[in-house]
Design a protein around this motif. Structure first.
Motif, PDB file in Angstrom:
ATOM      1  N   ASN A 148       0.811  -1.217   0.000  1.00 41.91           N
ATOM      2  CA  ASN A 148       0.000   0.000   0.000  1.00 41.91           C
ATOM      3  C   ASN A 148       0.843   1.264   0.000  1.00 41.91           C
ATOM      4  O   ASN A 148       0.303   2.366   0.067  1.00 41.91           O
ATOM      5  CB  ASN A 148      -0.939   0.006   1.212  1.00 41.91           C
ATOM      6  CG  ASN A 148      -2.234   0.731   0.938  1.00 41.91           C
ATOM      7  OD1 ASN A 148      -2.692   0.806  -0.203  1.00 41.91           O
ATOM      8  ND2 ASN A 148      -2.837   1.289   1.967  1.00 41.91           N
ATOM      9  N   ILE A 150       2.889   4.432  -1.117  1.00 44.17           N
ATOM     10  CA  ILE A 150       2.666   5.343  -2.233  1.00 44.17           C
ATOM     11  C   ILE A 150       3.984   5.913  -2.757  1.00 44.17           C
ATOM     12  O   ILE A 150       4.221   5.941  -3.956  1.00 44.17           O
ATOM     13  CB  ILE A 150       1.701   6.471  -1.815  1.00 44.17           C
ATOM     14  CG1 ILE A 150       0.303   5.880  -1.608  1.00 44.17           C
ATOM     15  CG2 ILE A 150       1.668   7.578  -2.859  1.00 44.17           C
ATOM     16  CD1 ILE A 150      -0.719   6.884  -1.122  1.00 44.17           C
ATOM     17  N   THR A 249      -4.883  -2.595   0.383  1.00 44.99           N
ATOM     18  CA  THR A 249      -4.075  -1.928  -0.637  1.00 44.99           C
ATOM     19  C   THR A 249      -4.848  -0.821  -1.344  1.00 44.99           C
ATOM     20  O   THR A 249      -4.457  -0.377  -2.421  1.00 44.99           O
ATOM     21  CB  THR A 249      -3.590  -2.950  -1.689  1.00 44.99           C
ATOM     22  OG1 THR A 249      -4.728  -3.546  -2.338  1.00 44.99           O
ATOM     23  CG2 THR A 249      -2.745  -4.046  -1.052  1.00 44.99           C
ATOM     24  N   TRP A 251      -5.220   2.389  -0.869  1.00 41.04           N
ATOM     25  CA  TRP A 251      -4.622   3.697  -1.119  1.00 41.04           C
ATOM     26  C   TRP A 251      -3.726   3.683  -2.345  1.00 41.04           C
ATOM     27  O   TRP A 251      -3.761   4.600  -3.162  1.00 41.04           O
ATOM     28  CB  TRP A 251      -3.838   4.177   0.112  1.00 41.04           C
ATOM     29  CG  TRP A 251      -4.734   4.555   1.240  1.00 41.04           C
ATOM     30  CD1 TRP A 251      -4.863   3.952   2.450  1.00 41.04           C
ATOM     31  CD2 TRP A 251      -5.688   5.624   1.236  1.00 41.04           C
ATOM     32  NE1 TRP A 251      -5.828   4.571   3.211  1.00 41.04           N
ATOM     33  CE2 TRP A 251      -6.343   5.600   2.490  1.00 41.04           C
ATOM     34  CE3 TRP A 251      -6.055   6.608   0.311  1.00 41.04           C
ATOM     35  CZ2 TRP A 251      -7.340   6.516   2.841  1.00 41.04           C
ATOM     36  CZ3 TRP A 251      -7.045   7.526   0.652  1.00 41.04           C
ATOM     37  CH2 TRP A 251      -7.669   7.475   1.902  1.00 41.04           C
ATOM     38  N   PHE A 252      -2.925   2.613  -2.497  1.00 39.74           N
ATOM     39  CA  PHE A 252      -2.089   2.567  -3.695  1.00 39.74           C
ATOM     40  C   PHE A 252      -2.938   2.386  -4.940  1.00 39.74           C
ATOM     41  O   PHE A 252      -2.647   2.968  -5.984  1.00 39.74           O
ATOM     42  CB  PHE A 252      -1.050   1.443  -3.621  1.00 39.74           C
ATOM     43  CG  PHE A 252      -0.201   1.408  -4.868  1.00 39.74           C
ATOM     44  CD1 PHE A 252       0.840   2.313  -5.035  1.00 39.74           C
ATOM     45  CD2 PHE A 252      -0.478   0.522  -5.903  1.00 39.74           C
ATOM     46  CE1 PHE A 252       1.592   2.325  -6.208  1.00 39.74           C
ATOM     47  CE2 PHE A 252       0.275   0.526  -7.071  1.00 39.74           C
ATOM     48  CZ  PHE A 252       1.315   1.428  -7.217  1.00 39.74           C
ATOM     49  N   LEU A 254      -5.895   3.512  -5.570  1.00 36.27           N
ATOM     50  CA  LEU A 254      -6.447   4.819  -5.916  1.00 36.27           C
ATOM     51  C   LEU A 254      -5.357   5.742  -6.445  1.00 36.27           C
ATOM     52  O   LEU A 254      -5.529   6.409  -7.482  1.00 36.27           O
ATOM     53  CB  LEU A 254      -7.117   5.435  -4.687  1.00 36.27           C
ATOM     54  CG  LEU A 254      -7.677   6.851  -4.848  1.00 36.27           C
ATOM     55  CD1 LEU A 254      -8.744   6.888  -5.934  1.00 36.27           C
ATOM     56  CD2 LEU A 254      -8.252   7.357  -3.524  1.00 36.27           C
ATOM     57  N   TYR A 255      -4.229   5.787  -5.737  1.00 33.62           N
ATOM     58  CA  TYR A 255      -3.127   6.668  -6.121  1.00 33.62           C
ATOM     59  C   TYR A 255      -2.618   6.332  -7.523  1.00 33.62           C
ATOM     60  O   TYR A 255      -2.417   7.228  -8.362  1.00 33.62           O
ATOM     61  CB  TYR A 255      -2.002   6.524  -5.094  1.00 33.62           C
ATOM     62  CG  TYR A 255      -0.741   7.282  -5.425  1.00 33.62           C
ATOM     63  CD1 TYR A 255      -0.673   8.663  -5.281  1.00 33.62           C
ATOM     64  CD2 TYR A 255       0.399   6.612  -5.861  1.00 33.62           C
ATOM     65  CE1 TYR A 255       0.491   9.358  -5.571  1.00 33.62           C
ATOM     66  CE2 TYR A 255       1.568   7.293  -6.148  1.00 33.62           C
ATOM     67  CZ  TYR A 255       1.614   8.664  -6.001  1.00 33.62           C
ATOM     68  OH  TYR A 255       2.772   9.348  -6.289  1.00 33.62           O
TER      69      TYR A 255
END
Length: 276
Positions: A148, A150, A249, A251-252, A254-255
């Motif tokens: 996760n 970034i 995971t 957040w990654f 989405l990022y």
């Protein structure tokens, strides 16, 4: 070489200007054990191999330069070096990075000797000192944190030392989930495989100066667009393989999708050089 406790892998490709600094930082290590340096020079178009060969000539009992071969790419280059390693433990330092002090190997190896339940010990990148405090992290929890991440991951392989036997077992058991050319990288799959098989010890000290490249040139926009697509596909596959939940995971995911959209727009509407 016989009797070495640690093998240090140094990968180099078109890094004529920096690989000498990398090797100096590795060779300056103060240890109470023997270690070897395995240099994987990947058919560079500049004088990188000449620099590496000079160090191999100056330190024949310490530095081993892998044979000349056609360009392999980072994955095969790294794992070929790992297969050639003889140490109980393995560290690495990329040809454009360097270790920031001369006790990196000793500190991390001592941690693994004290913590047999751990498969990897790691320091920090560019933190500016530190307390030296040790923290044992549960492998499963760190896997989610690693997947996760970034920007800088929790564990950077060039700031870590791991057990070679565990890595070889992981390659045998998980095959292409560890060594896979399509991933385009060696570090994340290997770190996940190590964490799936044990805990990790974090040492609060600066171990590595990491060379980050910035600036949105057209070539870099195309490169970053491809990188995020590849990274998203790889992390999704690895998450499923290790049974991670989507929430672990998110957040990654989405990022990465936002960055892919950004670089798509940049490729259509270039705006010149800028920080990212």
């Amino acid at each position: 070489m016989t009797g070495v406790k640690v093998s240090v892998i140094v990968l180099a490709y078109n890094q004529e200007a920096t690989v000498g600094r990398t090797l100096e930082s590795v060779l300056s290590q103060h240890t109470d054990f023997d270690y070897e340096v395995i240099v994987g020079e990947d058919c560079s178009s500049d004088r990188t191999r000449e620099v590496c060969a000079r160090y191999a000539s100056l330190f024949p009992d310490k530095v081993r330069l892998m044979p000349v071969a056609p360009n392999k790419g980072i994955v095969d280059n790294y794992f070929d070096c790992l297969m050639a390693a003889e140490g109980e433990f393995v560290g690495d330092c990329a040809g454009d990075d360097y270790w920031t002090h001369n006790r990196v190997l000793q500190t991390l190896v001592d941690c693994l000797d004290r913590h047999p339940e751990a498969t990897v010990a790691y320091g920090l990148c560019g933190s500016g000192g530190g307390s030296g405090r040790e923290t044992v992290g549960v492998g499963r929890r760190l896997m989610a944190k690693q997947l996760n991440s970034i920007r800088m991951p929790e564990i950077t392989l060039s700031a870590a030392v791991y057990r070679r036997g565990v890595a070889l077992t992981a390659i045998e058991e998980d095959g292409e989930m560890v060594r896979n050319r399509a991933f385009g990288c060696e570090d994340l799959p290997l770190v996940l495989a190590l964490l799936a098989r044990g805990d990790a010890v974090r040492v609060d000290f600066e171990a590595l100066c990491y060379d980050a490249h910035k600036g949105d040139t057209p070539a870099r926009v195309a490169s970053m667009l491809g990188w995020f697509r590849q990274e998203l596909a790889m992390r999704s596959l690895l998450s499923r393989h290790y049974g991670m939940k989507k929430a672990e995971t998110v957040w990654f995911q989405l990022y990465a999708r936002l960055r892919i959209a950004k670089y798509r727009l940049r490729s259509i509407f270039p705006r010149g050089r800028a920080g990212c």
